[in-house]
Design a protein around this motif. Structure first.
Motif: not given
Length: 590
Positions: A315, A319, A382
């Motif tokens: 991540i 995000s 991601f």
């Protein structure tokens, strides 16, 4: 009264940033609102952070970095360099540092680490080296490389802008390069000679299935005659929701397919590969007409049949998944993939992962149909760490983007134009020449950083206009007695290093720049040594994963625990603080 209110705001901001109760950009906006509503600053002053040259320059540097990244030249050079290294972990670590430090001196550090992460992981897997030996050094070398030039990290730009606003000359492009190189070499030697013996082996050089400890949760179940599931596809039957398990594969005639493609409607004798706890499997026979088959040890190949791939992802900052659960974002349908496990803080989360709120730095193990790879490659939630091919090298874009960045550096270095003017021109040229399209420009700017600077730079202005900065400077000097500038510099470097580990480097630089100047004024010495100290010490977040975004990026892939950063980074921070305090007066006399 304003001074008391301002101290309360400052303490509140530091606490919120350190505890992460709110996002950094939200904290900055809360501070901005407080400054306006309490009438500590006029609206014009409060909004000046967004038009500050530092904020504009940092935004442009994101665009310049993205232009070079899009050409594929960094990937190509780094991959060639890492492929040429031997199988020794020490050699791979050295080549990682040699590769990333020069790039991080001229492009955004987070972007540099994001580019290098998949390449270093590929190098570690191909040589059977634990990623834990390489991930933390990758981040640290990027941080050290960023201290070598004015544009190497946003903190340098912030402090340079603050100096100019206070009547001091801004920093030259290579003004502290000699100092930065010395610190880089000495701290790099620590990582190579001492740090490598302290780094833990949190992740063994093994398959993904073994690395995420999935085997104890994988089972095969057979569809029995009379099962209520017969005649429905896996998706239509909603087996996962109904029976609290995850279906990962559908086997018929010894051929496994991913769940989304499947073999059509379920038939008696079909086999399903599922991820579930043992207690969940007990009642499947009676409830679903499924029989658990004899257990066997599964491998990556079981989770990636011909039409399926197994991926690791981390991540990243900004995000859309941060702070949300996989279930809340409907991960399978929106991303066309299935999350099998989450790695956080050295622990693998395997149970009820759909309800876990994701954080920056979390690593996901993902299973996806091969046909969805392009969709996964283009999303921004991601960073894919494995399986995808390197970007194709576009020679034309590589030459253009490289020339534009070289031009920006040269124009600023020779003083033809200020860095903000050169950076704006460079960002515009990236779009005009086709190195980046406009849509990607907006995606590549880290708006959290921009909003953070827009909100906290006015706090620094308020600290100065109310006299609070002078009072804090007096307090620091009184605590140290009638100390000389060398001791004051050491205390300031230590204070900055502590704060940057708890907050962020950008927030620390924005808040402490007025204080650095005020300490010098009280001591009646040149402010430059204190400003240089701020640029270096704000990049000293080695002892914690939360102080610098690159540390969080490698947190999951390295399988680290929070304490690992302190164990490796605390001695490095002490060495760094001593070095900087000792060397700065040699290059920048009081």
């Amino acid at each position: 009264m304003d001074e008391i209110l301002l101290v309360v705001i400052l303490i509140g901001a530091v606490v919120l940033l350190a505890t992460e109760r709110l996002r950094a950009d939200v904290v900055a906006m809360v501070v901005l609102c407080a400054l306006v509503l309490l009438r500590i600053l006029e609206p014009r002053q409060a909004l000046s952070g967004f038009s500050n040259p530092a904020t504009i320059t940092v935004a442009c540097m994101f665009i310049l970095s993205a232009g070079l990244q899009a050409s594929g030249v960094i990937h190509a050079l780094a991959d060639r360099l890492l492929k040429g290294s031997s199988a020794s972990p020490t050699t791979v670590m050295l080549m990682t540092g040699v590769a990333i430090a020069p790039f991080s001196a001229f492009i955004n550090n987070t972007a540099a680490v994001a580019i290098f992460l998949p390449l270093v992981l590929r190098a570690s897997h191909s040589r059977s080296i634990s990623p834990s030996y390489l991930m933390m050094p990758l981040s640290f070398f990027a941080m050290l490389g960023g201290t070598c030039t004015l544009i190497g990290t946003s903190t340098n730009i912030i402090v340079s802008s603050a100096a100019a606003e206070h009547g001091q000359p801004g920093f030259g492009m290579f003004e502290f390069s000699k100092l930065g190189l010395i610190v880089l070499l000495i701290c790099g030697a620590y990582l190579m000679l001492i740090g490598r013996h302290i780094l833990p082996e949190r992740i063994k050089a093994e398959t993904l299935t073994e690395g995420f400890h999935l085997n104890s949760y994988l089972s095969e179940v057979e569809v029995l005659d009379g099962s209520p599931l017969i005649g429905q596809t896996v998706v239509e039957a909603r087996i996962g929701d109904a029976y609290n398990l995850e279906v990962l594969g559908h086997v018929r005639d010894k051929q496994m397919r991913n769940v989304m493609a499947g073999h059509g409607a379920l038939l008696a004798g079909d086999i399903l590969l599922v991820k579930a706890q043992a207690e969940t499997l007990v009642g499947l026979g009676e409830r679903a007409g499924l029989a658990v088959r004899p257990s066997r040890r599964h491998s990556d190949s079981d989770l990636r049949p011909g039409d399926t791939v197994l991926l690791e992802a981390v991540i990243t900052n900004n995000s859309e998944l941060e702070g949300r659960s996989l279930k809340a974002v409907d991960f399978r349908n929106n991303f066309g993939a299935t999350a099998l496990a989450i790695r956080r803080g050295g622990e693998d989360l395997l149970e009820k992962i759909g309800h876990v709120r994701l954080r920056l730095g979390d690593e996901l193990l993902i299973q996806a149909p091969r046909q969805n790879l392009e969709k996964l490659r283009n999303q921004r939630a991601f960073l894919i760490l494995q399986e995808l091919d390197l970007p194709t090298l576009d020679v034309r874009k590589a030459v253009l983007s490289g020339s534009i960045i070289a031009g920006v550096v040269a124009v600023a270095a020779f003083g033809i134009y200020p860095i903000v003017s050169a950076a704006i021109a460079g960002a515009v040229l990236m779009v005009v020449t086709g190195c980046l399209n406009v849509r990607r420009v907006y995606r590549e700017v880290d708006w959290v950083v921009i909003v953070l600077l827009g909100g906290l730079i006015p706090l620094g202005i308020a600290l100065e206009t109310t006299g609070a900065a002078a009072d804090v400077a007096d307090l620091i000097l009184r605590l140290g007695g009638q100390m000389g500038p060398h001791v004051a510099l050491g205390l300031f470097v230590l204070l900055t290093a502590v704060l940057t580990g708890a907050m962020s480097n950008n927030a620390t630089a924005a808040l402490l720049a007025p204080l650095a100047i005020q300490i010098a004024v009280v001591l009646d010495v040149d402010p430059r040594p204190f400003l240089v100290a701020l640029t270096f010490a704000a990049s000293a977040a080695f002892y914690t994963p939360i102080g610098y975004q690159t540390n969080l990026l490698v947190y999951g892939p390295g399988g680290y625990k929070f304490a690992d950063y302190f164990r490796v980074g605390a001695p490095l921070t002490v060495l760094y603080v001593v070095l900087v305090t000792w060397l700065i007066p040699m290059f920048f006399p009081f």
